[in-house]
Scaffold this active site. Structure first.
Site, PDB file in Angstrom:
ATOM      1  N   PHE A  58      19.746 -54.871  52.956  1.00 19.25           N
ATOM      2  CA  PHE A  58      20.445 -53.592  52.859  1.00 19.25           C
ATOM      3  C   PHE A  58      21.677 -53.499  53.755  1.00 19.25           C
ATOM      4  CE2 PHE A  58      16.859 -53.077  55.851  1.00 19.25           C
ATOM      5  CZ  PHE A  58      17.538 -52.673  57.000  1.00 19.25           C
ATOM      6  N   ARG A  86      13.656 -40.494  69.323  1.00 18.72           N
ATOM      7  CA  ARG A  86      12.958 -41.134  68.194  1.00 18.72           C
ATOM      8  C   ARG A  86      11.895 -40.187  67.625  1.00 18.72           C
ATOM      9  NH1 ARG A  86      15.273 -45.818  66.036  1.00 18.72           N
ATOM     10  NH2 ARG A  86      13.316 -45.835  64.893  1.00 18.72           N
ATOM     11  N   THR A  92      11.778 -43.781  59.786  1.00 20.96           N
ATOM     12  CA  THR A  92      12.995 -44.226  59.098  1.00 20.96           C
ATOM     13  C   THR A  92      13.057 -43.680  57.672  1.00 20.96           C
ATOM     14  OG1 THR A  92      12.901 -46.261  60.406  1.00 20.96           O
ATOM     15  CG2 THR A  92      14.337 -46.272  58.469  1.00 20.96           C
ATOM     16  N   ARG A 103      14.693 -36.090  60.157  1.00 20.97           N
ATOM     17  CA  ARG A 103      14.751 -36.836  58.894  1.00 20.97           C
ATOM     18  C   ARG A 103      13.952 -36.129  57.799  1.00 20.97           C
ATOM     19  NH1 ARG A 103      14.660 -42.901  61.582  1.00 20.97           N
ATOM     20  NH2 ARG A 103      16.907 -43.270  61.408  1.00 20.97           N
ATOM     21  N   ASN A 113      19.372 -41.277  55.805  1.00 15.66           N
ATOM     22  CA  ASN A 113      18.322 -40.616  56.586  1.00 15.66           C
ATOM     23  C   ASN A 113      18.840 -39.817  57.770  1.00 15.66           C
ATOM     24  OD1 ASN A 113      19.024 -42.739  58.178  1.00 15.66           O
ATOM     25  ND2 ASN A 113      17.016 -43.721  58.214  1.00 15.66           N
ATOM     26  N   GLU A 127      24.739 -49.830  72.557  1.00 11.61           N
ATOM     27  CA  GLU A 127      25.280 -48.833  71.615  1.00 11.61           C
ATOM     28  C   GLU A 127      26.169 -47.798  72.307  1.00 11.61           C
ATOM     29  OE1 GLU A 127      21.540 -49.233  68.470  1.00 11.61           O
ATOM     30  OE2 GLU A 127      21.839 -47.354  69.532  1.00 11.61           O
TER      31      GLU A 127
HETATM   32  P1  IDP Z   1      15.892 -46.786  62.364  1.00  8.34           P
HETATM   33  O1  IDP Z   1      17.224 -46.128  62.054  1.00  8.34           O
HETATM   34  O2  IDP Z   1      14.733 -45.854  62.110  1.00  8.34           O
HETATM   35  O3  IDP Z   1      15.853 -47.414  63.726  1.00  8.34           O
HETATM   36  P2  IDP Z   1      16.209 -49.491  61.288  1.00  8.34           P
HETATM   37  O4  IDP Z   1      15.090 -50.334  60.784  1.00  8.34           O
HETATM   38  O5  IDP Z   1      16.811 -49.844  62.609  1.00  8.34           O
HETATM   39  O6  IDP Z   1      15.690 -47.958  61.287  1.00  8.34           O
HETATM   40  O7  IDP Z   1      17.330 -49.507  60.151  1.00  8.34           O
HETATM   41  C1  IDP Z   1      18.635 -49.033  60.428  1.00  8.34           C
HETATM   42  C2  IDP Z   1      19.081 -48.180  59.282  1.00  8.34           C
HETATM   43  O8  IDP Z   1      19.185 -48.991  58.112  1.00  8.34           O
HETATM   44  C3  IDP Z   1      18.130 -47.049  58.867  1.00  8.34           C
HETATM   45  O9  IDP Z   1      18.255 -45.891  59.657  1.00  8.34           O
HETATM   46  C4  IDP Z   1      18.517 -46.808  57.438  1.00  8.34           C
HETATM   47  O10 IDP Z   1      19.722 -46.026  57.331  1.00  8.34           O
HETATM   48  C5  IDP Z   1      18.809 -48.237  56.951  1.00  8.34           C
HETATM   49  N1  IDP Z   1      17.625 -48.863  56.350  1.00  8.34           N
HETATM   50  C6  IDP Z   1      16.497 -49.280  56.990  1.00  8.34           C
HETATM   51  N2  IDP Z   1      15.615 -49.830  56.143  1.00  8.34           N
HETATM   52  C7  IDP Z   1      16.203 -49.766  54.908  1.00  8.34           C
HETATM   53  C8  IDP Z   1      15.796 -50.175  53.599  1.00  8.34           C
HETATM   54  O11 IDP Z   1      14.710 -50.715  53.381  1.00  8.34           O
HETATM   55  N3  IDP Z   1      16.690 -49.930  52.582  1.00  8.34           N
HETATM   56  C9  IDP Z   1      17.898 -49.337  52.793  1.00  8.34           C
HETATM   57  N4  IDP Z   1      18.320 -48.940  54.006  1.00  8.34           N
HETATM   58  C10 IDP Z   1      17.484 -49.148  55.054  1.00  8.34           C
HETATM   59 MG    MG Z   2      16.985 -48.992  64.500  1.00 11.50          MG
END
Ligand code: IDP
Ligand code: MG
Length: 139
Positions: A58, A86, A92, A103, A113, A127
């Site tokens: 993604f 968090r 997520t 979210r 999200n 960051e």
């Molecule tokens: P987080 O934002 O909850 O820490 P991460 O796994 O770090 O989640 O992923 C970063 C961002 O990538 C997510 O907030 C979301 O916007 C996107 N994302 C995560 N998993 C997926 C997926 O399976 N499909 C599409 N986008 C995703």
């Molecule tokens: Mg993350």
């Protein structure tokens, strides 16, 4: 322990006019904005920010989304700020997010999200430094 975390109100939430609601949630939870700006990421800036995800399927879509419009980038400061943010964000995938989370309220799906939050002291340091020089942080 007072600490800092990097939060982003993503382009989907800015478009939905949810900036005020989201900042209100941070402040009510004792997370104080100590740096903040409205900005639009270029594709390379989004790719640099999410470099840790570059092997994920993604990645291209995520960076396209994050550079699709303005977002609000903030540094939040407070007790256990990383974990607290968090918790405020929720899972997520908004469909799996707990009640009363950002979210749950504003996310559409696992990609769109609404918010970002650092997930560890190491990622928070990277960051925060990615978007703000020390002189723009008012801790
Ligand atoms: P987080 O934002 O909850 O820490 P991460 O796994 O770090 O989640 O992923 C970063 C961002 O990538 C997510 O907030 C979301 O916007 C996107 N994302 C995560 N998993 C997926 C997926 O399976 N499909 C599409 N986008 C995703
Ligand atoms: Mg993350």
């Amino acid at each position: 322990m007072s600490e800092r975390t990097l939060a982003i109100i993503k382009p989907d939430a800015v478009k939905k006019q949810a900036i005020g609601d989201i900042i209100n949630r941070y402040e009510k939870a004792g997370l104080k904005p100590v740096a903040m700006k409205l900005m639009q990421m270029s594709m390379p800036v989004a790719e640099g920010f999410y470099a840790v995800h570059k092997a994920r399927p993604f990645f291209g879509s995520l960076c396209g989304f994050m550079s699709s419009g303005p977002c609000v980038v903030l540094v939040l400061q407070g007790e256990n700020a990383i974990k607290k943010n968090r918790e405020l964000m929720g899972a997520t995938d908004p469909a799996k997010a707990e009640a009363d989370t950002i979210r749950k309220a504003h996310g559409a799906n696992i990609e769109f999200n609404a918010v970002h939050g650092s997930d560890s002291p190491e990622t928070a340091a990277f960051e925060i430094g990615y978007f703000f020089p020390g002189m723009e942080i008012f801790g």
